[in-house]
Design a protein around this motif. Sequence first.
Motif, PDB file in Angstrom:
ATOM      1  N   ALA A  31     -25.630 -25.917 -34.072  1.00  0.00           N
ATOM      2  CA  ALA A  31     -25.100 -24.571 -34.313  1.00  0.00           C
ATOM      3  C   ALA A  31     -25.717 -23.930 -35.546  1.00  0.00           C
ATOM      4  O   ALA A  31     -25.854 -22.697 -35.623  1.00  0.00           O
ATOM      5  CB  ALA A  31     -23.582 -24.627 -34.468  1.00  0.00           C
ATOM      6  N   GLY A  32     -26.109 -24.752 -36.534  1.00  0.00           N
ATOM      7  CA  GLY A  32     -26.593 -24.211 -37.795  1.00  0.00           C
ATOM      8  C   GLY A  32     -28.082 -23.961 -37.873  1.00  0.00           C
ATOM      9  O   GLY A  32     -28.526 -23.054 -38.590  1.00  0.00           O
ATOM     10  N   ILE A  33     -28.879 -24.729 -37.113  1.00  0.00           N
ATOM     11  CA  ILE A  33     -30.338 -24.626 -37.238  1.00  0.00           C
ATOM     12  C   ILE A  33     -30.852 -23.226 -36.908  1.00  0.00           C
ATOM     13  O   ILE A  33     -31.702 -22.673 -37.615  1.00  0.00           O
ATOM     14  CB  ILE A  33     -31.025 -25.685 -36.347  1.00  0.00           C
ATOM     15  CG1 ILE A  33     -30.925 -27.062 -37.014  1.00  0.00           C
ATOM     16  CG2 ILE A  33     -32.478 -25.327 -36.105  1.00  0.00           C
ATOM     17  CD1 ILE A  33     -31.518 -28.189 -36.198  1.00  0.00           C
ATOM     18  N   HIS A  34     -30.319 -22.625 -35.847  1.00  0.00           N
ATOM     19  CA  HIS A  34     -30.854 -21.321 -35.435  1.00  0.00           C
ATOM     20  C   HIS A  34     -30.496 -20.204 -36.416  1.00  0.00           C
ATOM     21  O   HIS A  34     -31.099 -19.132 -36.396  1.00  0.00           O
ATOM     22  CB  HIS A  34     -30.341 -20.973 -34.033  1.00  0.00           C
ATOM     23  CG  HIS A  34     -28.940 -20.450 -33.998  1.00  0.00           C
ATOM     24  ND1 HIS A  34     -27.838 -21.267 -34.124  1.00  0.00           N
ATOM     25  CD2 HIS A  34     -28.464 -19.177 -33.877  1.00  0.00           C
ATOM     26  CE1 HIS A  34     -26.736 -20.542 -34.065  1.00  0.00           C
ATOM     27  NE2 HIS A  34     -27.089 -19.271 -33.919  1.00  0.00           N
ATOM     28  N   LEU A  35     -29.529 -20.455 -37.321  1.00  0.00           N
ATOM     29  CA  LEU A  35     -29.148 -19.435 -38.295  1.00  0.00           C
ATOM     30  C   LEU A  35     -29.988 -19.495 -39.565  1.00  0.00           C
ATOM     31  O   LEU A  35     -30.030 -18.521 -40.329  1.00  0.00           O
ATOM     32  CB  LEU A  35     -27.667 -19.609 -38.680  1.00  0.00           C
ATOM     33  CG  LEU A  35     -26.624 -19.330 -37.602  1.00  0.00           C
ATOM     34  CD1 LEU A  35     -25.238 -19.685 -38.133  1.00  0.00           C
ATOM     35  CD2 LEU A  35     -26.674 -17.874 -37.169  1.00  0.00           C
TER      36      LEU A  35
END
Length: 247
Positions: free
Chosen positions: A54-58
């Motif tokens: 969930a965090g990598i793409h942000l």
Amino acid sequence: MSSVYVYAFVCVFLAGIVRGFSGFAFAALVVISVSFVLPPETVVPAVLILEVIAGIHLLPSIWRTVHWPSITIIVVASIIATPLGVYVLANVPAEPMKLALAVITFVAAAVLATGYQLKRMPRPAETAATGAAAGLLNGAFGIGGPPIIVFFLGSPLALEAGRASIVASFLAMDIAGLIALFAFGMYDRASLTLTVLALPALVAGVYIGSRLVGRLDEKAARKGVIAILMILSVMMGYGSLMAIRGG
């Protein structure tokens, strides 16, 4: 798919909506809700993988607004403390872990509910203590977020910088947690099954949540999430306490 995994799928989906909308509380909501039907040692490894995804793409979108002086100290301290938390997860029985999780979640939610604010940026020692607490909680429960959220949202930083720093902190801590969990042999068939089945729920939930940004009252939604966390923590704490007494 068994009823347990259907329940977990729904929990991840709803928590994903919260994550996509508010940027926080995903791990806490999933860990405390799914731990009603699965042991923490199964839930926590799955949640850390989902959080990293969930965090990598942000990361590219928030890179320039991260408050790097604080992040550097927090990440180093959390990485050092994470293996201790994983050791606790691997060696403490499920019911005492659930009781501790319930207490910690309730206290963190209560602090967030007060709208606690700092008048200055914390000193390096205070920042390191925040990182160590977050790493310990992340390794043991998969929810290192509360200290980080209180630290940045309660700081004098601009809201955008605070949120960006929270996302970056979560990602670094979760990667450290994944490494420690693998080192302790915590990834078994049950946790990997939960990860695979929950991934579509996460993707769908985050997408829907992101579409709600600007359409819902963020302050009201945040209060609702905090209230849900407090209610779930009371329910879990009571159930675990009764199980411990009965044992």
